[in-house]
Structure formats: structure tokens, C-alpha cells
Design a protein around this motif. Structure first.
Motif, PDB file in Angstrom:
ATOM      1  N   ASN A  36      33.631  34.437  46.022  1.00  0.00           N
ATOM      2  CA  ASN A  36      34.617  34.578  47.093  1.00  0.00           C
ATOM      3  C   ASN A  36      34.307  35.781  47.975  1.00  0.00           C
ATOM      4  O   ASN A  36      33.438  36.595  47.663  1.00  0.00           O
ATOM      5  CB  ASN A  36      36.037  34.667  46.499  1.00  0.00           C
ATOM      6  CG  ASN A  36      36.164  35.770  45.464  1.00  0.00           C
ATOM      7  OD1 ASN A  36      35.413  36.747  45.521  1.00  0.00           O
ATOM      8  ND2 ASN A  36      37.086  35.635  44.538  1.00  0.00           N
ATOM      9  N   LEU A  37      34.990  35.839  49.091  1.00  0.00           N
ATOM     10  CA  LEU A  37      34.867  36.963  50.023  1.00  0.00           C
ATOM     11  C   LEU A  37      36.150  37.781  49.900  1.00  0.00           C
ATOM     12  O   LEU A  37      37.237  37.262  50.171  1.00  0.00           O
ATOM     13  CB  LEU A  37      34.715  36.436  51.452  1.00  0.00           C
ATOM     14  CG  LEU A  37      33.351  35.841  51.794  1.00  0.00           C
ATOM     15  CD1 LEU A  37      33.482  34.804  52.903  1.00  0.00           C
ATOM     16  CD2 LEU A  37      32.397  36.933  52.236  1.00  0.00           C
TER      17      LEU A  37
ATOM     18  N   ALA B 101      39.165  38.063  40.926  1.00  0.00           N
ATOM     19  CA  ALA B 101      38.856  36.694  40.477  1.00  0.00           C
ATOM     20  C   ALA B 101      39.786  36.344  39.314  1.00  0.00           C
ATOM     21  O   ALA B 101      40.988  36.341  39.483  1.00  0.00           O
ATOM     22  CB  ALA B 101      37.378  36.580  40.100  1.00  0.00           C
ATOM     23  N   LEU B 102      39.240  36.116  38.127  1.00  0.00           N
ATOM     24  CA  LEU B 102      40.076  35.685  37.003  1.00  0.00           C
ATOM     25  C   LEU B 102      40.400  36.858  36.088  1.00  0.00           C
ATOM     26  O   LEU B 102      39.589  37.779  35.936  1.00  0.00           O
ATOM     27  CB  LEU B 102      39.333  34.625  36.177  1.00  0.00           C
ATOM     28  CG  LEU B 102      38.916  33.359  36.904  1.00  0.00           C
ATOM     29  CD1 LEU B 102      38.182  32.428  35.938  1.00  0.00           C
ATOM     30  CD2 LEU B 102      40.137  32.657  37.498  1.00  0.00           C
TER      31      LEU B 102
ATOM     32  N   MET C  59      30.931  39.921  49.446  1.00  0.00           N
ATOM     33  CA  MET C  59      30.717  38.634  48.803  1.00  0.00           C
ATOM     34  C   MET C  59      30.645  38.905  47.295  1.00  0.00           C
ATOM     35  O   MET C  59      29.762  39.634  46.842  1.00  0.00           O
ATOM     36  CB  MET C  59      29.400  38.018  49.283  1.00  0.00           C
ATOM     37  CG  MET C  59      29.343  37.933  50.797  1.00  0.00           C
ATOM     38  SD  MET C  59      27.913  37.041  51.418  1.00  0.00           S
ATOM     39  CE  MET C  59      26.586  37.975  50.789  1.00  0.00           C
ATOM     40  N   LEU C  60      31.564  38.327  46.572  1.00  0.00           N
ATOM     41  CA  LEU C  60      31.627  38.579  45.128  1.00  0.00           C
ATOM     42  C   LEU C  60      31.210  37.325  44.374  1.00  0.00           C
ATOM     43  O   LEU C  60      31.514  36.202  44.792  1.00  0.00           O
ATOM     44  CB  LEU C  60      33.050  38.962  44.727  1.00  0.00           C
ATOM     45  CG  LEU C  60      33.642  40.181  45.441  1.00  0.00           C
ATOM     46  CD1 LEU C  60      35.061  40.436  44.949  1.00  0.00           C
ATOM     47  CD2 LEU C  60      32.773  41.414  45.213  1.00  0.00           C
TER      48      LEU C  60
ATOM     49  N   TYR D 102      26.303  32.606  52.708  1.00  0.00           N
ATOM     50  CA  TYR D 102      27.019  32.667  51.443  1.00  0.00           C
ATOM     51  C   TYR D 102      27.963  31.496  51.309  1.00  0.00           C
ATOM     52  O   TYR D 102      28.823  31.267  52.153  1.00  0.00           O
ATOM     53  CB  TYR D 102      27.820  33.969  51.424  1.00  0.00           C
ATOM     54  CG  TYR D 102      28.304  34.365  50.053  1.00  0.00           C
ATOM     55  CD1 TYR D 102      27.408  34.730  49.062  1.00  0.00           C
ATOM     56  CD2 TYR D 102      29.663  34.408  49.764  1.00  0.00           C
ATOM     57  CE1 TYR D 102      27.855  35.122  47.826  1.00  0.00           C
ATOM     58  CE2 TYR D 102      30.115  34.807  48.530  1.00  0.00           C
ATOM     59  CZ  TYR D 102      29.206  35.164  47.556  1.00  0.00           C
ATOM     60  OH  TYR D 102      29.647  35.560  46.333  1.00  0.00           O
ATOM     61  N   ALA D 103      27.773  30.759  50.239  1.00  0.00           N
ATOM     62  CA  ALA D 103      28.685  29.656  49.979  1.00  0.00           C
ATOM     63  C   ALA D 103      29.948  30.242  49.370  1.00  0.00           C
ATOM     64  O   ALA D 103      29.949  30.661  48.215  1.00  0.00           O
ATOM     65  CB  ALA D 103      28.039  28.672  49.019  1.00  0.00           C
ATOM     66  N   SER D 104      31.000  30.341  50.163  1.00  0.00           N
ATOM     67  CA  SER D 104      32.239  30.880  49.610  1.00  0.00           C
ATOM     68  C   SER D 104      32.881  29.799  48.748  1.00  0.00           C
ATOM     69  O   SER D 104      33.026  28.662  49.170  1.00  0.00           O
ATOM     70  CB  SER D 104      33.166  31.290  50.748  1.00  0.00           C
ATOM     71  OG  SER D 104      34.282  31.923  50.203  1.00  0.00           O
ATOM     72  N   GLY D 105      33.266  30.148  47.570  1.00  0.00           N
ATOM     73  CA  GLY D 105      33.841  29.193  46.631  1.00  0.00           C
ATOM     74  C   GLY D 105      32.805  28.719  45.638  1.00  0.00           C
ATOM     75  O   GLY D 105      31.621  28.918  45.873  1.00  0.00           O
TER      76      GLY D 105
END
Ligand SMILES: Cc1cc2nc3c(=O)[nH]c(=O)nc-3n(C[C@H](O)[C@H](O)[C@H](O)COP(=O)(O)OP(=O)(O)OC[C@H]3O[C@@H](n4cnc5c(N)ncnc54)[C@H](O)[C@@H]3O)c2cc1C
Length: 504
Positions: free
Chosen positions: A235-236, A260-261, A283-284, A337-340
Motif C-alpha cells: 500500500n501507499l 497494515a495488519l 510504498m510499503l 508500484y502495484a498498490s494493493g
């Protein structure tokens, strides 16, 4: 015929186009079809030894090549004989009576040196096993990746070379089977590979990360773990300055819960724009390990977030319009960056190997890194971003985390490491900004090492100072493996000489 010549003397360019060998004669080491790996190794190693003698007789130096990925030009040697190993890539199971009593043969695989990380990963996964870490890409050869200490961001693990339990290496003086003093393979197995056993902790620690200077590695015994699933979250997020302190002390759970989780992550990676790093989204990428189950819904590499290399697309633009670099870099990051899948998206799962990508060639790539003690992260990160903000340069800054890695020359030499990568388009401005970054870290007393495979501005004095006694131990091991100065000369190149690894 395990070795064939490829054309006549000419030019060879490495995969990402960062370096050229002039007046190079190219040869390929090729796998055969022997039913047993040990027979194949015996034939190939003999052929490599003859080839080394022929090169010496022709007055040429030699350079073994993996996938030719390293942008540090550690794979470049002009007026030399190049040995492409990429087609020497078979993998073999190991039987219980091939190993010393008490060892789990099912966890081990015999790998020819030119097998890609991707190929090794596939073979292991087909047998219910897995690598436990690797780099972000998987298109390097296993021997080439280990030679430079390639790593990813698995928090509890070191580098790819940690998988190596034993290896076969060929020098003009002999064919050697190197493993730790406690032993791994049976005497009969080693004899069948045509090798002289060297069960010696010092030699093994040197040969685990040989930087291409100790001989030609022809085979490796690779260890594995039971295969597992990874759940990625990508995610961003705008990261708070305070969160760096959590990472510095290893509180990855808190970082994960914030972005995130609320679970312990196994892998944490953060890519930031050094221009306003706490204002622009980073970007994580998080990976969470889960037990293997056969019925997991298959995902595409894109859905798993494998690969992120579109940054170089905007290289020329960034170079031509330096005043806009902050915004352009952010745009490039988003493009590449593919977010998700994010936290609220349906979860996707994959194996370790499915979560990696082999990369396309990245023309005009700039690629460097520093590895620091994780405890220094917050201060080093701010220093680095301040240098880029002031002096330009068009790189993103990536943070990755790992334990101490095996091998005397492993850049990850701290108990807990933060690896800070600088990736972007190649330009004079970017190279200068990186040079200022390392000067600044020195000036502020931050200890760091650099990646052997990247464009890190290293020199012999610095290598000797960074690795200290471990460097001297590595040199002693090299001189035991290659006692004849003429044999050491065979593996020299301008780049390796410059690092002090091959000078007599
Ligand atoms: C796009 C890209 C992404 C990358 N991602 C990462 C990453 O995530 N993490 C990371 O740590 N690094 C990364 N790297 C660096 C890369 O993993 C290393 O440069 C790696 O060494 C490349 O492996 P290779 O097979 O291409 O080796 P080469 O570049 O061909 O060779 C590297 C060195 O190993 C020697 N060598 C190769 N094969 C043998 C052999 N059989 N016997 C003896 N010596 C040998 C060569 O002579 C040379 O000195 C990346 C590089 C690129 C270009």
C-alpha cells in the motif's frame, strides 16, 4: 562437451548495460544428461580445469559469469575469457546415504552453479520445500547471487548465501569440495564428484561469499525449509517520523499494526521519496507467512506484487528537469508500484517463489546501497534524505531489514541490519548525490558497508577497513585455495583489483 566457445573475440555487455568487456572471448558451460548429478559435476569440473589451463596458456584472465546482472561491473573483465554458466543449471535430489549421518537429505538439493534462483525455487517448491529468503528479483544465478551476498527483506534471515551447505570450486590447482568442518556430504559422494574434500570452517566462510575471486564455483548444496505461503499487503501510506524509531528497535509488529495488519510481519519493505519523505506517501510491502495448504486460490505475479522496476522509465525526464524531481519521482513511484492488495482487499496468497520476478533489463540504471546497524536507522535515514533534498539525484530510497548473513565478506555484518538502497536512473547528478550520502554518513560516524553487486564507489582501503579481521581471514583463505600467485592472477580484473580482492 561441457564447455563450448561462443563466436570469436569481441565485446560483451552485461545484462543491465552498465559495463562492457572489450576483447572478450566467450565460452559457455553447459549441463549434460548424466542421470546422477555427481557424474555430471565430475565431467564439468574437469572441463573447467582444462579451460583454466588453456586460458593461462593463451595469456588471458578469466571471469565466470552468472546472469550478468551486477551493476557494480564486478562481472566485467576486458581482454579475458568469459565463462557463461547460465546453461549449467540442473538440480538433483540428494539421497539419505549421500550425506553424513544425522543430516536431513530431503531438505538439501544439489544445484549446478548456473541455475537461476527462480529455477532452484521452482524445483524446491515442487518437492514441498522452499528457500527462506532471496533478493527482490529471482533472475540471478544461485552462485552469482551468493557471490555478492544478495538479500531481500525477510527480517529473521540473512542473505541467499546462508542456504549454501557445501560447494564445489575449481581452480587451476584442483577441484575442491568445500564444506564446514562438521561435514555435510559423504566421502563417497564427494569422491564421485571428482573433488578433493576440504572440510574447513574458514574456507567455507570465505567461499560462501567469494565475490568471484576464489575460483569457478560449479555446484552448490542448497538447504531449504518446508514450503509456506506468503500473504502480501502492498500500500501507499504517509509514514510518521516516529515509526522509524519502531523499526530501529525491531518493533515491526507496531509498524505493521499502524500501516497494515496487526500481526507480526515476516518481511517489511519501505520505498520512499527522499524529497519530503514524511509528507509524501511511501510504498510499503509486508509479507506474512502462513502454513502451506494445497488449495490456496492461485494469484498472478501482479496480484502478489512481484517486481517493481518502472522507475527508470522517467529517468531522462528526471535528469532534464531537476527542479521537478520530487513530484516526478512520486509520479514514477506510483506508476511503477502495484498498490494493493491492501488491508481491506480480499487476501491473496502465493508461495515464496511466486512472489518474485525475474526482471527485464534496466537500461541506465543507478543502483547502490548501504547496510547499517538497524539501531542507527532513524538518524541515518534523515541524514540521507537531507543530502538528496539538498544536492539532487533521482533515486528512491528503499529500506529493508535482515539478520547477520553468513560469509566473511557479507555486507550484512551487524546482528540486525537495515539495508538502504538507492535505485533510479543513471545520471552524473545521482552518482554525485550518492557520493555525498556516503561522505555524510562517514562524517557523522555512522558505520556502514556496501553491496558487492551494486555501483557503490568502493575501494581497497575502504574494504579492508570495513571488514577488518574478517577481510584478512578471507584473504588467508583465498591464498590457501590459490597458493600460486600465477593462479591468483588468472582471476584478476580491474574491478576486483580495485577492491583489493585479487591483488597479490
Ligand atoms: C534489477 C536488479 C535487482 C536486484 N535486486 C537485488 C536485491 O533485491 N537484493 C540484492 O541483494 N541484490 C540485488 N541485486 C544485485 C544482484 O542480486 C547481484 O548483483 C547478483 O550478484 C547478480 O547475480 P548474477 O548471477 O547476475 O551474477 P553476475 O553479475 O554474473 O556475477 C556476480 C559476481 O559473481 C561471480 N560469479 C558468478 N558466477 C560465478 C561462478 N559460478 N563461480 C564463481 N564466481 C561467479 C562473477 O564473476 C561476479 O564477480 C539486483 C540487481 C539488479 C540489476
Amino acid at each position: 562437451m561441457p564447455i563450448v566457445q561462443l563466436g570469436s573475440e569481441g565485446r560483451w555487455r552485461n545484462y543491465h548495460g552498465t559495463g562492457t568487456c572489450e576483447a572478450a572471448t566467450r565460452f559457455a558451460l553447459r549441463a549434460g544428461d548424466a542421470p546422477r548429478g555427481r557424474d555430471e559435476l565430475a565431467a564439468a569440473a574437469r572441463a573447467v580445469q582444462v579451460w583454466l589451463a588453456d586460458a593461462a596458456a593463451a595469456g588471458r584472465r578469466v571471469r565466470p559469469l552468472g546472469a550478468g546482472w551486477s551493476p557494480s561491473n564486478i562481472n566485467i573483465a576486458s581482454e579475458s575469457w568469459l565463462l557463461h554458466t547460465r546453461r549449467f543449471n540442473r538440480c538433483f535430489r540428494i539421497a539419505a546415504d549421500d550425506v553424513r549421518p544425522g543430516l536431513d537429505a530431503a531438505a538439501l538439493m544439489l544445484v549446478e552453479a548456473g541455475a537461476l534462483v527462480d529455477e532452484v525455487s521452482d524445483k524446491l517448491e515442487a518437492q514441498g520445500r522452499s528457500l527462506w529468503t532471496s533478493g527482490a528479483g529471482n533472475g540471478q544465478t544461485f552462485a552469482g547471487a551468493a557471490a555478492t551476498g544478495t538479500h531481500g527483506s525477510m527480517i529473521a534471515h540473512g542473505g541467499i548465501q546462508d542456504h549454501i551447505r557445501a560447494l564445489q570450486i575449481v581452480t587451476p590447482a584442483g577441484i575442491f569440495w568445500i564444506e564446514p568442518a562438521a561435514g555435510v556430504m559423504s566421502d563417497a559422494f564427494i569422491a564421485a564428484t571428482g573433488s578433493v574434500p576440504l572440510r574447513d570452517d574458514e574456507l567455507f566462510a570465505a567461499a560462501q561469499l567469494p565475490v568471484g575471486a576464489l575460483g569457478i564455483v560449479t555446484a552448490l548444496v542448497v538447504d531449504s525449509v518446508p514450503r509456506f505461503l506468503i500473504r502480501p499487503i502492498q500500500n501507499l501510506r504517509t509514514v510518521d517520523r516516529a515509526a522509524l524509531a519502531w523499526l530501529a528497535v525491531g518493533d515491526f509488529r507496531r509498524f505493521s499494526a499502524a500501516y497494515a495488519l496487526d500481526r507480526d510481519p515476516d518481511f517489511v519493505q519501505m520505498i520512499v521519496n527522499p524529497y519530503k519523505p514524511f509528507k509524501r506517501p511511501a510504498m510499503l510491502r509486508f509479507l506474512y507467512r502462513e502454513p502451506w495448504r494445497d488449495d490456496y486460490p492461485r494469484a498472478t505475479p501482479g496480484q502478489l506484487g512481484a517486481g517493481y522496476d518502472a522507475l527508470s522509465l522517467l529517468g531522462r525526464l528526471l535528469n532534464d528537469y531537476p527542479w521537478a524531481r520530487g513530484a516526478l519521482l512520486q509520479y514514477a513511484m506510483k506508476l511503477g508500484y502495484a498498490s494493493g492488495p491492501d488491508v481491506d482487499d480480499p487476501p491473496v496468497y502465493g508461495s515464496w517463489g511466486e512472489g518474485l520476478d525475474t526482471h527485464r533489463p534496466l537500461a541506465d540504471l543507478f543502483n547502490a546501497s548501504v547496510t547499517i546497524d538497524r539501531a542507527d536507522l532513524a538518524r541515518a535515514f534523515e541524514l540521507i534524505c537531507a543530502v538528496y533534498a539538498r544536492h539532487g539525484g533521482s533515486t528512491v530510497v528503499t529500506l529493508r531489514f535482515m539478520r547477520r548473513a553468513g560469509g566473511l565478506l557479507a555486507p550484512a555484518r551487524f546482528a540486525h541490519n537495515a539495508v538502504i538502497d538507492f535505485d533510479g536512473p543513471r545520471s552524473r547528478r545521482t552518482a554525485e548525490a550518492y557520493a555525498r550520502v556516503v561522505d555524510r554518513l562517514d562524517a557523522e560516524g555512522v558505520a556502514f558497508t556496501r553491496h558487492w553487486g551494486k555501483s557503490c564507489n568502493l575501494d581497497a582501503a575502504r574494504v579492508a577497513a570495513d571488514y577488518g579481521e574478517d577481510f584478512r581471514r578471507w584473504c588467508r583463505a583465498r591464498d590457501r585455495l590459490l597458493p600460486d600467485p600465477a593462479h591468483r592472477t588468472l582471476f584478476r580484473s580491474a574491478v576486483l583489483d580495485g577492491l583489493g580482492l585479487t591483488c597479490p
